[in-house]
Design an enzyme around this catalytic site. Sequence first.
Site, PDB file in Angstrom:
ATOM      1  N   ARG A 128       0.841  -1.217   0.000  1.00 16.79           N
ATOM      2  CA  ARG A 128       0.000   0.000   0.000  1.00 16.79           C
ATOM      3  C   ARG A 128       0.869   1.258   0.000  1.00 16.79           C
ATOM      4  O   ARG A 128       0.583   2.232   0.702  1.00 16.79           O
ATOM      5  CB  ARG A 128      -0.935   0.038   1.220  1.00 16.79           C
ATOM      6  CG  ARG A 128      -1.974  -1.039   1.256  1.00 16.79           C
ATOM      7  CD  ARG A 128      -2.962  -0.912   0.093  1.00 16.79           C
ATOM      8  NE  ARG A 128      -4.077  -1.817   0.258  1.00 16.79           N
ATOM      9  CZ  ARG A 128      -4.068  -3.093  -0.115  1.00 16.79           C
ATOM     10  NH1 ARG A 128      -2.997  -3.609  -0.711  1.00 16.79           N
ATOM     11  NH2 ARG A 128      -5.132  -3.845   0.059  1.00 16.79           N
ATOM     12  N   SER A 140     -10.707  -0.522   3.165  1.00 16.31           N
ATOM     13  CA  SER A 140      -9.973  -0.607   4.437  1.00 16.31           C
ATOM     14  C   SER A 140      -9.566   0.794   4.869  1.00 16.31           C
ATOM     15  O   SER A 140      -8.939   1.519   4.090  1.00 16.31           O
ATOM     16  CB  SER A 140      -8.700  -1.439   4.269  1.00 16.31           C
ATOM     17  OG  SER A 140      -9.002  -2.736   3.820  1.00 16.31           O
ATOM     18  N   GLU A 177      -4.956   4.107   5.863  1.00 14.12           N
ATOM     19  CA  GLU A 177      -4.677   3.899   4.437  1.00 14.12           C
ATOM     20  C   GLU A 177      -5.336   5.011   3.624  1.00 14.12           C
ATOM     21  O   GLU A 177      -4.844   5.440   2.579  1.00 14.12           O
ATOM     22  CB  GLU A 177      -5.244   2.532   4.010  1.00 14.12           C
ATOM     23  CG  GLU A 177      -5.024   2.243   2.546  1.00 14.12           C
ATOM     24  CD  GLU A 177      -5.890   1.102   2.028  1.00 14.12           C
ATOM     25  OE1 GLU A 177      -5.681  -0.041   2.450  1.00 14.12           O
ATOM     26  OE2 GLU A 177      -6.753   1.373   1.163  1.00 14.12           O
TER      27      GLU A 177
HETATM   28  P1  FAD Z   1      -9.014   8.870  -5.244  1.00 14.02           P
HETATM   29  O1  FAD Z   1      -9.712   8.449  -3.992  1.00 14.02           O
HETATM   30  O2  FAD Z   1      -9.710   9.803  -6.151  1.00 14.02           O
HETATM   31  O3  FAD Z   1      -7.600   9.502  -4.869  1.00 14.02           O
HETATM   32  C1  FAD Z   1      -6.738   8.863  -3.939  1.00 14.02           C
HETATM   33  C2  FAD Z   1      -5.478   9.734  -3.782  1.00 14.02           C
HETATM   34  O4  FAD Z   1      -4.749   9.754  -5.004  1.00 14.02           O
HETATM   35  C3  FAD Z   1      -5.795  11.199  -3.482  1.00 14.02           C
HETATM   36  O5  FAD Z   1      -4.771  11.683  -2.622  1.00 14.02           O
HETATM   37  C4  FAD Z   1      -5.721  11.895  -4.852  1.00 14.02           C
HETATM   38  O6  FAD Z   1      -5.361  13.252  -4.748  1.00 14.02           O
HETATM   39  C5  FAD Z   1      -4.646  11.083  -5.546  1.00 14.02           C
HETATM   40  N1  FAD Z   1      -4.834  10.951  -6.997  1.00 14.02           N
HETATM   41  C6  FAD Z   1      -5.879  10.366  -7.642  1.00 14.02           C
HETATM   42  N2  FAD Z   1      -5.670  10.346  -8.968  1.00 14.02           N
HETATM   43  C7  FAD Z   1      -4.470  10.942  -9.176  1.00 14.02           C
HETATM   44  C8  FAD Z   1      -3.677  11.213 -10.350  1.00 14.02           C
HETATM   45  N3  FAD Z   1      -4.072  10.865 -11.580  1.00 14.02           N
HETATM   46  N4  FAD Z   1      -2.487  11.838 -10.183  1.00 14.02           N
HETATM   47  C9  FAD Z   1      -2.056  12.190  -8.949  1.00 14.02           C
HETATM   48  N5  FAD Z   1      -2.748  11.962  -7.815  1.00 14.02           N
HETATM   49  C10 FAD Z   1      -3.942  11.334  -7.930  1.00 14.02           C
HETATM   50  N6  FAD Z   1      -7.736  -0.597  -2.399  1.00 14.02           N
HETATM   51  C11 FAD Z   1      -6.912  -1.663  -2.516  1.00 14.02           C
HETATM   52  O7  FAD Z   1      -5.691  -1.507  -2.647  1.00 14.02           O
HETATM   53  N7  FAD Z   1      -7.393  -2.934  -2.493  1.00 14.02           N
HETATM   54  C12 FAD Z   1      -8.711  -3.201  -2.341  1.00 14.02           C
HETATM   55  O8  FAD Z   1      -9.101  -4.361  -2.320  1.00 14.02           O
HETATM   56  C13 FAD Z   1      -9.604  -2.094  -2.209  1.00 14.02           C
HETATM   57  N8  FAD Z   1     -10.912  -2.309  -2.038  1.00 14.02           N
HETATM   58  C14 FAD Z   1     -11.775  -1.251  -1.890  1.00 14.02           C
HETATM   59  C15 FAD Z   1     -13.130  -1.502  -1.714  1.00 14.02           C
HETATM   60  C16 FAD Z   1     -14.023  -0.448  -1.577  1.00 14.02           C
HETATM   61  C17 FAD Z   1     -15.497  -0.743  -1.390  1.00 14.02           C
HETATM   62  C18 FAD Z   1     -13.562   0.898  -1.617  1.00 14.02           C
HETATM   63  C19 FAD Z   1     -14.514   2.032  -1.509  1.00 14.02           C
HETATM   64  C20 FAD Z   1     -12.206   1.162  -1.781  1.00 14.02           C
HETATM   65  C21 FAD Z   1     -11.286   0.087  -1.914  1.00 14.02           C
HETATM   66  N9  FAD Z   1      -9.909   0.291  -2.084  1.00 14.02           N
HETATM   67  C22 FAD Z   1      -9.060  -0.778  -2.243  1.00 14.02           C
HETATM   68  C23 FAD Z   1      -9.348   1.655  -2.076  1.00 14.02           C
HETATM   69  C24 FAD Z   1      -9.436   2.389  -3.440  1.00 14.02           C
HETATM   70  O9  FAD Z   1     -10.356   1.769  -4.285  1.00 14.02           O
HETATM   71  C25 FAD Z   1      -8.076   2.446  -4.145  1.00 14.02           C
HETATM   72  O10 FAD Z   1      -7.132   3.087  -3.330  1.00 14.02           O
HETATM   73  C26 FAD Z   1      -8.157   3.176  -5.495  1.00 14.02           C
HETATM   74  O11 FAD Z   1      -6.950   3.003  -6.192  1.00 14.02           O
HETATM   75  C27 FAD Z   1      -8.435   4.673  -5.347  1.00 14.02           C
HETATM   76  O12 FAD Z   1      -8.659   5.203  -6.633  1.00 14.02           O
HETATM   77  P2  FAD Z   1      -9.428   6.564  -6.885  1.00 14.02           P
HETATM   78  O13 FAD Z   1      -9.328   6.892  -8.324  1.00 14.02           O
HETATM   79  O14 FAD Z   1     -10.785   6.475  -6.311  1.00 14.02           O
HETATM   80  O15 FAD Z   1      -8.536   7.574  -6.030  1.00 14.02           O
HETATM   81  N1  EPU Z   2     -10.938 -10.655  10.606  1.00 14.91           N
HETATM   82  C1  EPU Z   2     -11.435 -10.653  11.888  1.00 14.91           C
HETATM   83  N2  EPU Z   2     -12.745 -10.277  12.081  1.00 14.91           N
HETATM   84  C2  EPU Z   2     -13.544  -9.934  11.033  1.00 14.91           C
HETATM   85  C3  EPU Z   2     -13.026  -9.930   9.718  1.00 14.91           C
HETATM   86  C4  EPU Z   2     -11.704 -10.300   9.531  1.00 14.91           C
HETATM   87  O1  EPU Z   2     -10.737 -10.987  12.864  1.00 14.91           O
HETATM   88  O2  EPU Z   2     -14.705  -9.603  11.285  1.00 14.91           O
HETATM   89  C5  EPU Z   2      -9.525 -11.073  10.405  1.00 14.91           C
HETATM   90  C6  EPU Z   2      -9.436 -12.555  10.048  1.00 14.91           C
HETATM   91  O3  EPU Z   2      -8.296 -13.073  10.692  1.00 14.91           O
HETATM   92  C7  EPU Z   2      -9.230 -12.502   8.544  1.00 14.91           C
HETATM   93  C8  EPU Z   2      -8.360 -11.268   8.434  1.00 14.91           C
HETATM   94  O4  EPU Z   2      -8.937 -10.341   9.349  1.00 14.91           O
HETATM   95  O5  EPU Z   2      -8.567 -13.648   8.084  1.00 14.91           O
HETATM   96  C9  EPU Z   2      -8.231 -10.686   7.036  1.00 14.91           C
HETATM   97  O6  EPU Z   2      -9.498 -10.251   6.566  1.00 14.91           O
HETATM   98  P1  EPU Z   2      -9.767 -10.080   4.976  1.00 14.91           P
HETATM   99  O7  EPU Z   2      -9.444 -11.337   4.262  1.00 14.91           O
HETATM  100  O8  EPU Z   2     -11.126  -9.508   4.823  1.00 14.91           O
HETATM  101  O9  EPU Z   2      -8.671  -9.066   4.496  1.00 14.91           O
HETATM  102  P2  EPU Z   2      -8.079  -7.725   5.123  1.00 14.91           P
HETATM  103  O10 EPU Z   2      -6.684  -7.993   5.565  1.00 14.91           O
HETATM  104  O11 EPU Z   2      -8.991  -7.157   6.143  1.00 14.91           O
HETATM  105  C10 EPU Z   2      -6.998  -6.910   2.912  1.00 14.91           C
HETATM  106  C11 EPU Z   2      -6.916  -5.605   2.187  1.00 14.91           C
HETATM  107  C12 EPU Z   2      -8.146  -5.381   1.328  1.00 14.91           C
HETATM  108  C13 EPU Z   2      -8.239  -6.516   0.313  1.00 14.91           C
HETATM  109  C14 EPU Z   2      -8.335  -7.855   1.083  1.00 14.91           C
HETATM  110  C15 EPU Z   2      -8.316  -9.049   0.153  1.00 14.91           C
HETATM  111  C16 EPU Z   2      -5.518  -4.105   3.479  1.00 14.91           C
HETATM  112  C17 EPU Z   2      -5.451  -2.905   4.365  1.00 14.91           C
HETATM  113  N3  EPU Z   2      -6.731  -4.509   3.124  1.00 14.91           N
HETATM  114  O12 EPU Z   2      -8.081  -6.797   3.838  1.00 14.91           O
HETATM  115  O13 EPU Z   2      -7.995  -4.153   0.622  1.00 14.91           O
HETATM  116  O14 EPU Z   2      -9.363  -6.380  -0.514  1.00 14.91           O
HETATM  117  O15 EPU Z   2      -7.203  -7.974   1.984  1.00 14.91           O
HETATM  118  O16 EPU Z   2      -7.043  -9.208  -0.364  1.00 14.91           O
HETATM  119  O17 EPU Z   2      -4.478  -4.645   3.119  1.00 14.91           O
HETATM  120  C18 EPU Z   2      -8.376  -1.823   0.775  1.00 14.91           C
HETATM  121  O18 EPU Z   2      -7.153  -1.684   0.727  1.00 14.91           O
HETATM  122  O19 EPU Z   2      -9.165  -0.841   0.811  1.00 14.91           O
HETATM  123  C19 EPU Z   2      -8.939  -3.161   0.783  1.00 14.91           C
HETATM  124  C20 EPU Z   2     -10.240  -3.420   0.876  1.00 14.91           C
END
Ligand code: FAD
Ligand code: EPU
Length: 360
Positions: free
Chosen positions: A164, A257, A355
């Site tokens: 990240r 997250s 994050e």
């Molecule tokens: P924004 O929220 O618009 O911007 C994020 C940051 O980047 C801001 O500081 C902005 O100023 C900057 N920025 C954006 N675009 C540019 C650009 N072109 N040039 C310079 N700066 C820029 N993330 C994960 O890693 N894994 C996941 O599994 C994951 N699951 C998610 C699930 C949900 C339901 C949600 C809501 C979010 C999740 N995220 C996850 C977080 C998010 O989707 C990612 O971080 C995504 O890459 C953000 O993209 P965005 O275009 O929305 O960025």
């Molecule tokens: N857990 C609990 N209680 C709960 C849920 C989860 O204790 O109610 C514990 C369990 O041990 C479980 C662990 O948390 O095994 C991990 O949970 P999960 O598999 O949902 O993944 P995560 O670590 O919480 C990360 C990323 C997600 C990504 C998933 C799948 C980060 C900060 N988050 O979540 O990314 O989608 O793995 O790979 O690394 C994001 O970055 O926004 C994001 C959603």
Amino acid sequence: MHLDQKVSLKTLHTFGMEVEARYFVEAKTHSEVLTLLNYRHMIHMPILFLGGGSNVLFTGDFKGIVIRINSKGIVIREEDQTHVHVTAEAGENWDEFVQYCVNQGWAGLENLSMIPGKVGAAPIQNIGAYGVEVKDSIESVQVVDISTGKQRRFTNAECQFGYRDSIFKRELKGKVIILNVTFRLRKIDESHDERISGLQGDKVAERSLLRLDYGDIREELENMGATVPTIRSVREAVCNIRRRKLPDPAEIGNAGSFFKNPVIDREKMELLQPVFPGMPFYPQSPASQSFKIPAAWLIDQCGWKGYRSGDAGVHTAQPLVLVNYGNSTGLQVLSLANQIMDSVYQKFGINLEPEVNVIS
Ligand code: FAD
Ligand code: EPU
């Protein structure tokens, strides 16, 4: 291009707070982004570049100019028998791009299906899910320096990717705009693989280098009846799991997250393990000297799961996700985040790091 005043950002970020931008402009092409930069010396106020708004928390109105990057375009740069090098503009929707690659038979991004946001933000925090990080497929990132207007292409190594993390989230935060990203993806002819070799599921996966080991992917594939995994079925499995586990921002405001999973050193691990024998941990390379601990577990153990104060809350199924049930302010979510950080620190001596990008 239109410069609008007092524009509501409610539908332009996934937390859905009722906040507005003093000024707002959308750049629909690569050259519109560059044109806007020509005016940078005349802009004496904060500037925020916004993609899909899925990783930001606004603590109030934005008293500057929000530039929404919405440039489109996907171009094949180079191609040989095994790989394709494809460039996507920053404003392309991430999941639509993943779907496009899967449809073409290009492997590498399928585990990153259904992550909200735009292509341009993907390298910033090196998006990751289900055992894959986007750095594994990024060849280079084209940026423009905001203060000089000069363009530069960063190689994968120069992006300094980590969990990240990247140079764009640290030293270059707010200093460059990401214009486009070039990916190197593997070409897979799955029907050919299956037809000529008659390989069984795992063998095909191995040949295709599909990543199936993380979490519930194999189980989900089995439930789907997908005996021979393909990039399409892996995408579908990931989407099914995500729909079950994560709240849909269209229904409940959130930014995924809220915190990163903390990484602790061996010394700390040896102190905590006897006290919390049930604590899950994932050894990190090199040589397992550090361990990633699920922040969701730490937060859960502190009793926060399902907590709600007004419209700010901790999701009922995934405590790492903070939510806005409707009318929460960003400050209320931030206050909740601080309380969670304090309690995790008091119980485990572990500092959680947000994050999400907090915009004030
Ligand atoms: P924004 O929220 O618009 O911007 C994020 C940051 O980047 C801001 O500081 C902005 O100023 C900057 N920025 C954006 N675009 C540019 C650009 N072109 N040039 C310079 N700066 C820029 N993330 C994960 O890693 N894994 C996941 O599994 C994951 N699951 C998610 C699930 C949900 C339901 C949600 C809501 C979010 C999740 N995220 C996850 C977080 C998010 O989707 C990612 O971080 C995504 O890459 C953000 O993209 P965005 O275009 O929305 O960025
Ligand atoms: N857990 C609990 N209680 C709960 C849920 C989860 O204790 O109610 C514990 C369990 O041990 C479980 C662990 O948390 O095994 C991990 O949970 P999960 O598999 O949902 O993944 P995560 O670590 O919480 C990360 C990323 C997600 C990504 C998933 C799948 C980060 C900060 N988050 O979540 O990314 O989608 O793995 O790979 O690394 C994001 O970055 O926004 C994001 C959603």
